[in-house]
Scaffold this active site. Structure first.
Site, PDB file in Angstrom:
ATOM      1  N   SER A   1      -1.975   0.484  -4.746  1.00 38.23           N
ATOM      2  CA  SER A   1      -0.786   0.560  -3.887  1.00 38.23           C
ATOM      3  C   SER A   1      -0.497   2.026  -3.529  1.00 38.23           C
ATOM      4  O   SER A   1      -0.754   2.914  -4.343  1.00 38.23           O
ATOM      5  CB  SER A   1       0.395  -0.029  -4.662  1.00 38.23           C
ATOM      6  OG  SER A   1       1.419  -0.409  -3.791  1.00 38.23           O
TER       7      SER A   1
ATOM      8  N   GLN B   1      -1.264   5.159   4.747  1.00 37.01           N
ATOM      9  CA  GLN B   1       0.051   4.602   5.080  1.00 37.01           C
ATOM     10  C   GLN B   1       0.815   5.643   5.893  1.00 37.01           C
ATOM     11  O   GLN B   1       1.084   6.737   5.398  1.00 37.01           O
ATOM     12  CB  GLN B   1       0.816   4.284   3.791  1.00 37.01           C
ATOM     13  CG  GLN B   1       2.128   3.560   4.054  1.00 37.01           C
ATOM     14  CD  GLN B   1       2.972   3.425   2.783  1.00 37.01           C
ATOM     15  OE1 GLN B   1       3.202   4.400   2.085  1.00 37.01           O
ATOM     16  NE2 GLN B   1       3.447   2.219   2.508  1.00 37.01           N
TER      17      GLN B   1
ATOM     18  N   TYR C   1      13.166   4.266   4.681  1.00 37.22           N
ATOM     19  CA  TYR C   1      12.681   5.351   5.540  1.00 37.22           C
ATOM     20  C   TYR C   1      12.980   5.002   6.998  1.00 37.22           C
ATOM     21  O   TYR C   1      13.583   3.960   7.284  1.00 37.22           O
ATOM     22  CB  TYR C   1      11.186   5.604   5.276  1.00 37.22           C
ATOM     23  CG  TYR C   1      10.950   6.076   3.852  1.00 37.22           C
ATOM     24  CD1 TYR C   1      11.599   7.216   3.372  1.00 37.22           C
ATOM     25  CD2 TYR C   1      10.135   5.369   2.982  1.00 37.22           C
ATOM     26  CE1 TYR C   1      11.419   7.646   2.061  1.00 37.22           C
ATOM     27  CE2 TYR C   1       9.950   5.790   1.661  1.00 37.22           C
ATOM     28  CZ  TYR C   1      10.597   6.930   1.211  1.00 37.22           C
ATOM     29  OH  TYR C   1      10.437   7.350  -0.082  1.00 37.22           O
TER      30      TYR C   1
ATOM     31  N   ARG D   1       4.313  -2.630   5.757  1.00 32.31           N
ATOM     32  CA  ARG D   1       5.078  -2.778   4.508  1.00 32.31           C
ATOM     33  C   ARG D   1       6.552  -2.904   4.847  1.00 32.31           C
ATOM     34  O   ARG D   1       7.098  -2.087   5.591  1.00 32.31           O
ATOM     35  CB  ARG D   1       4.840  -1.596   3.568  1.00 32.31           C
ATOM     36  CG  ARG D   1       5.647  -1.741   2.293  1.00 32.31           C
ATOM     37  CD  ARG D   1       5.245  -0.775   1.191  1.00 32.31           C
ATOM     38  NE  ARG D   1       4.225  -1.356   0.328  1.00 32.31           N
ATOM     39  CZ  ARG D   1       4.054  -1.038  -0.959  1.00 32.31           C
ATOM     40  NH1 ARG D   1       4.825  -0.133  -1.534  1.00 32.31           N
ATOM     41  NH2 ARG D   1       3.113  -1.599  -1.683  1.00 32.31           N
TER      42      ARG D   1
ATOM     43  N   ARG E   1       1.706   1.343 -10.553  1.00 27.16           N
ATOM     44  CA  ARG E   1       1.774   2.107 -11.807  1.00 27.16           C
ATOM     45  C   ARG E   1       0.601   1.852 -12.751  1.00 27.16           C
ATOM     46  O   ARG E   1       0.103   2.811 -13.359  1.00 27.16           O
ATOM     47  CB  ARG E   1       3.118   1.846 -12.491  1.00 27.16           C
ATOM     48  CG  ARG E   1       4.265   2.498 -11.741  1.00 27.16           C
ATOM     49  CD  ARG E   1       5.599   1.936 -12.141  1.00 27.16           C
ATOM     50  NE  ARG E   1       5.712   0.526 -11.823  1.00 27.16           N
ATOM     51  CZ  ARG E   1       6.722  -0.249 -12.163  1.00 27.16           C
ATOM     52  NH1 ARG E   1       7.718   0.249 -12.858  1.00 27.16           N
ATOM     53  NH2 ARG E   1       6.763  -1.519 -11.819  1.00 27.16           N
TER      54      ARG E   1
HETATM   55  C1  FMN Z   1       4.818   7.422  -8.218  1.00 29.40           C
HETATM   56  C2  FMN Z   1       5.032   6.378  -7.168  1.00 29.40           C
HETATM   57  C3  FMN Z   1       4.983   6.715  -5.831  1.00 29.40           C
HETATM   58  C4  FMN Z   1       5.159   5.741  -4.842  1.00 29.40           C
HETATM   59  N1  FMN Z   1       5.004   6.075  -3.515  1.00 29.40           N
HETATM   60  C5  FMN Z   1       4.984   5.113  -2.579  1.00 29.40           C
HETATM   61  C6  FMN Z   1       4.603   5.401  -1.233  1.00 29.40           C
HETATM   62  O1  FMN Z   1       4.233   6.509  -0.895  1.00 29.40           O
HETATM   63  N2  FMN Z   1       4.672   4.401  -0.328  1.00 29.40           N
HETATM   64  C7  FMN Z   1       5.043   3.141  -0.671  1.00 29.40           C
HETATM   65  O2  FMN Z   1       5.092   2.257   0.179  1.00 29.40           O
HETATM   66  N3  FMN Z   1       5.348   2.835  -1.936  1.00 29.40           N
HETATM   67  C8  FMN Z   1       5.303   3.786  -2.889  1.00 29.40           C
HETATM   68  N4  FMN Z   1       5.552   3.455  -4.201  1.00 29.40           N
HETATM   69  C9  FMN Z   1       5.809   2.039  -4.544  1.00 29.40           C
HETATM   70  C10 FMN Z   1       4.500   1.368  -5.006  1.00 29.40           C
HETATM   71  O3  FMN Z   1       3.546   1.325  -3.966  1.00 29.40           O
HETATM   72  C11 FMN Z   1       4.767  -0.047  -5.504  1.00 29.40           C
HETATM   73  O4  FMN Z   1       5.275  -0.812  -4.441  1.00 29.40           O
HETATM   74  C12 FMN Z   1       5.739  -0.091  -6.675  1.00 29.40           C
HETATM   75  O5  FMN Z   1       5.450   0.938  -7.615  1.00 29.40           O
HETATM   76  C13 FMN Z   1       5.683  -1.439  -7.411  1.00 29.40           C
HETATM   77  O6  FMN Z   1       4.392  -1.691  -7.890  1.00 29.40           O
HETATM   78  P1  FMN Z   1       4.012  -1.560  -9.461  1.00 29.40           P
HETATM   79  O7  FMN Z   1       4.944  -2.443 -10.209  1.00 29.40           O
HETATM   80  O8  FMN Z   1       2.580  -2.033  -9.543  1.00 29.40           O
HETATM   81  O9  FMN Z   1       4.167  -0.117  -9.850  1.00 29.40           O
HETATM   82  C14 FMN Z   1       5.408   4.413  -5.205  1.00 29.40           C
HETATM   83  C15 FMN Z   1       5.493   4.081  -6.553  1.00 29.40           C
HETATM   84  C16 FMN Z   1       5.276   5.035  -7.535  1.00 29.40           C
HETATM   85  C17 FMN Z   1       5.321   4.604  -8.987  1.00 29.40           C
END
Ligand code: FMN
Ligand code: FAD
Length: 812
Positions: free
Chosen positions: A441, A519, A603, A655, A749
């Site tokens: 992701s 993205q 955003y 997204r 994560r």
């Molecule tokens: C450190 C970090 C940075 C993130 N940056 C973005 C991003 O740039 N764009 C986005 O759409 N989501 C971003 N997210 C959200 C993740 O893509 C994801 O949707 C969210 O962490 C839930 O997934 P998970 O439970 O597997 O961590 C970020 C999440 C984390 C932890």
């Protein structure tokens, strides 16, 4: 108090009241217990009751003689049959028991009499104080069922939340015998009907017919007599009934009144104290009076009996500390346990309320989706129940996936080999074939200089591309310097950035068979902030060097803290759209395989979609119907423009925040409409995230908590989806893909902790037919061997105490 006997009055002689009487009397025969029931003895409603094998285990531990008699009267079965579109899908190993409700109550009544619990019949309690005074009760149990009068009389204390659900159902019986728990689905010109059927004694089966209220009305069942309604059901389910009539035992009800709507009941408090002639007497809710769980997971009676077990246990454990302690322990423990079952029951109930959503699936997938509807039976657990069924189904999923992807079926799938886990099957979008369904992701790393991704990004993304995922998605990449969240965000607004990205893309393509996505996004009102590890923290404005912000409407993300963004003018919108197009062209030149448009998390484009952040009066605001189409207009224009600039054979996903988690914000219903709009504009996929639009959102977290949005959008709007959010085990991803809740799973994560998440999870599943980077093959062999040894040791140690395991290890 443990040495004192107590006088207990149970109002209601259903399973809860009778069983509690038995357990308390058994613990101490000096207790005086009276159960007051308004009906006559042996005179009850209902057909069969279902218990799982696990519930039976609890009953054996609580009172063996009752459990033994119940077991003798039980009808046991293992299979679930699903009848859908002329097909029958069978899966085994489910271990259920059925018993007639009458039979169960008779067993409990007889045991009460044996132990000396006083049963008073044909007495309708309307005044619990009078009853408590009459029997000199120290404790009153309100186990008077779903329509509890006691609960209603003290509504201000118990605070019941009663949610009357959208389906109509009727509880019928039949003398037709069924050798499996049977679910049958029938389509009519008015909509879908379903039957839940289970045999509970030698010759009788429960037969519940259910349909949404609007379908029920369209079929004019509301105007039919009881007999006409039953004949309608007999005709509809003739192929199940094979000439047997349907029977009703609700002879006291007239017309369509036998068709009821399920009330989902949750109470904030379970214990109250009433004044009885100057004494304070506790009154406690138990069973259906305290809570209900939808019949589709057959838990109403189980919960009632387990409430009784827990309260009796609390008296044993805490009785010495006084009755109050025992009662508060009961409320504390049971309300948590019950909520867990109610949450599984809610998933199950919602699945049945929305059967229509899933009827586009093929019978095999429809049945799998139904079996896993409560999200409490994971994929590997289904395999434990019926390995043959899961292997066959995995073969079905894999065959369809390879056909969809247009790639040859690999030797691993040849007969006799274990089929591929669903998450490792391929997927095609336009000309791009992903080798599997796992996506890294997008995750902002805040490590770029002047928007240029450097060695850090090469190593970060390169390592994850080598880790087995089908695709890695680079973090939000900004379309102009003032579109950045922080000064350390990467961009694609100049050629130097494009070339730096090309180095990373080339590495991924040269060294791995993963695809790489970018993205594109614009930070809007959430821009010009500090990196998360700065002194100020995430979302805080820069101490100096801030740039001006624009958003759909003027707004401040963190009240009193953030910079105020101004409402974007038409000129701003034209420039921003042109920036998106230019960044898209550069992304294509850099060689990215896939593009994602960031319309989530508050955003800029997200700020247009949500009514919480878009209050515009022009055509980009919400002036139509529910406002979604107007508020999506600008994001759709940007989408249309980048779609034209992006190579035709490469996909674009979008997204979105499918739920704002705030009253008045975007709801999952709106998200389906948004999905439809982007589908019509040519989007290939919706990436279903949620929240982060306003700071006071209250998301309900939990495993796979956003997956229901992906499920709805995929199966209602008919567009492929990516599920994301707390998907952290292969079991989650396999279940999601197998059930058709999403087409891809994005995992964030867990990939920070382990770049090789996919390779590691495949090894944990014992699935070896997955390519590791050739340089890492020694690690594959070792990991698989060690995991195999762990499995064997766990199997050998099953049932041993930790001391025995330690002794074994020391001896070896
Ligand atoms: C450190 C970090 C940075 C993130 N940056 C973005 C991003 O740039 N764009 C986005 O759409 N989501 C971003 N997210 C959200 C993740 O893509 C994801 O949707 C969210 O962490 C839930 O997934 P998970 O439970 O597997 O961590 C970020 C999440 C984390 C932890
Ligand atoms: C119409 C209907 C049919 C059902 N059929 C089935 C079925 O076939 N299978 C199944 O698994 N589950 C069935 N259920 C659900 C299941 O019965 C309950 O979840 C379970 O019985 C809960 O046990 P309980 O003791 O809390 O409540 P109940 O079983 O409802 O018992 C409450 C008792 O209190 C008595 N009562 C109520 N008010 C008073 C009063 N003022 N004074 C004295 N007595 C009073 C009632 O007559 C009743 O006997 C049915 C529910 C309903 C409403």
């Amino acid at each position: 108090m443990s040495n004192n006997s107590v006088n207990i009055v149970c109002i209601g002689g259903g399973p809860a009241g009778l069983y509690f009487g038995i357990l308390m009397k058994k613990k101490d025969p000096r207790h005086e217990i009276v159960v007051i029931e308004r009906n006559r003895p042996y005179d009850t409603f209902g057909w069969g009751v279902v218990f799982s094998d696990q519930t039976l285990g609890n009953l054996v531990a609580a009172d063996e003689p009752t459990a033994k008699t119940i077991l003798q009267a039980f009808n046991h079965w293992d299979d679930i049959d699903v009848f859908f579109k002329g097909r029958r899908i069978t899966s085994g190993g489910h271990g259920f028991c059925g018993i007639g409700r009458k039979r169960l109550l008779n067993i409990l009544q007889a045991r009460c009499e044996e132990l000396g619990v006083k049963l008073v019949f044909e007495t309708n309690v309307t005044d619990e104080r009078a009853v408590a005074a009459h029997y000199r009760a120290d404790l009153v149990i309100a186990c008077d069922g779903v329509n509890s009068g006691v609960r209603a009389r003290y509504g201000d204390v118990f605070q019941p939340e009663i949610d009357v659900r959208r389906c109509r159902f009727v509880w019928l019986g039949t003398k037709k015998r069924f050798d499996a728990f049977t679910f049958a689905f029938e389509k009519t010109e008015h909509g879908w009907f379903q039957a839940h059927i289970y045999q509970f004694d030698g010759d009788t089966s429960t037969f519940i017919v259910e349909t949404p209220e609007e379908v029920w009305r369209r079929a004019r069942l509301d105007e039919m007599s009881q007999e006409e309604g039953i004949r309608f059901c007999e005709r509809l389910f003739a192929s199940q009934l094979e000439g047997h009539p349907l029977l009703s035992n609700a002879t006291h009800l007239r017309g369509s009144a036998i068709w009821i709507r399920f009330p989902r009941i949750v109470c904030a408090r379970w214990v109250h104290r009433i004044d009885v002639d100057g004494r304070e007497v506790p009154i406690v809710l138990m069973g259906d009076a305290a809570h209900t769980a939808h019949y589709s997971i057959g838990s109403g009676t189980k919960l009632a009996l387990e409430d009784a077990i827990e309260l009796a246990r609390c008296f044993s454990t805490h009785g010495g500390e006084g009755m109050d302690r025992a009662l508060s322990a009961y409320e504390e423990r049971r309300s948590v346990e019950v909520l867990k079952i109610q949450s599984a029951a809610r998933n199950s109930m919602e699945w049945f309320e929305n059967v229509d959503r899933y009827t586009g699936l093929e019978a095999e997938q429809f049945a799998y989706s139904m079996l896993t509807r409560s999200q409490r039976i994971p994929h590997e657990n289904l395999r434990l129940r019926d390995a043959g069924y899961v292997a066959g189904y995995e073969g079905f999923i894999a065959e369809h996936a390879f056909a969809q992807a247009g790639v040859p079926v690999p030797p691993a799938m040849l007969p006799g080999r274990r089929p591929i886990p669903p998450m490792l099957t391929p997927f095609r979008a336009r000309g791009v074939v992903l080798k599997n369904r796992i996506v890294v992701s997008p995750m902002a790393q805040y490590s770029a200089v002047d928007g240029i991704p450097g060695d850090y990004h090469l190593v970060h993304l390169g390592a994850r591309a080598m880790g087995g995922a089908g695709m890695v998605c680079a973090e939000m990449t900004c379309t102009s310097p003032d579109a950045r969240i922080t000064p350390a965000c990467p961009g694609l607004w100049n050629d130097a950035q494009r070339d730096a990205w090309r180095r990373i893309v080339d590495f991924v393509h040269a060294e791995t068979d993963a695809k790489i996505a970018v993205q594109l996004g614009h930070a809007g009102a959430k821009g010009s902030t500090c990196v998360p590890w700065s002194n100020e923290g995430a979302d805080y404005p820069l101490p100096s060097g801030n740039w001006p912000l624009v958003a759909a409407s003027a707004q401040q993300y963190l009240p009193g803290v953030s910079q105020t963004a101004r409402a974007a003018t038409r000129d701003d919108l034209a420039r921003i759209k042109a920036d998106f197009v230019a960044a898209t062209r550069r992304a294509a030149e850099a060689g990215f395989d896939w593009l994602e448009l960031h319309c989530a998390h508050g955003y800029l484009l997200s700020s247009f979609i949500s009514p919480l952040t878009n209050r515009r009066g022009d055509e980009y605001g919400g002036d139509d119907g529910d406002g979604v189409a107007g508020r999506c207009r600008y994001p759709l224009e940007v989408f249309g423009a980048i779609r034209e600039a992006w190579p035709n054979d490469k996909p674009i996903s979008v997204r979105i925040s499918a739920h704002d988690w705030v009253e008045g914000g975007i709801t999952p219903d709106n998200a389906v409409t948004i999905g439809r709009l982007f589908k019509a504009a040519g989007a290939d996929m919706i990436d279903c995230s949620s929240g982060q639009v306003v700071p006071d959102a209250k998301p309900v977290y939990g495993r796979m908590y956003q997956t229901p949005f992906a499920d709805r959008i995929r199966n209602e709007a008919g567009i492929a989806t990516i599920a994301v959010g707390a998907i952290f085990e292969a079991d989650h991803a396999n279940g999601i893909i197998a059930a058709g809740r999403a087409d891809l799973c994005a995992i964030a994560r867990p990939h920070l902790a382990n770049p090789a998440w996919t390779l590691t999870e495949a090894a944990k599943l014992g699935y070896g037919d997955i390519e590791w980077p050739r340089q890492y093959r020694a690690a594959k062999v070792q990991l698989e061997r060690n995991l195999q040894r762990e499995k064997e040791a766990a199997a050998a140690n099953a049932g041993l105490t930790p001391q025995e395991i330690a002794a074994k290890l020391l001896g070896s």
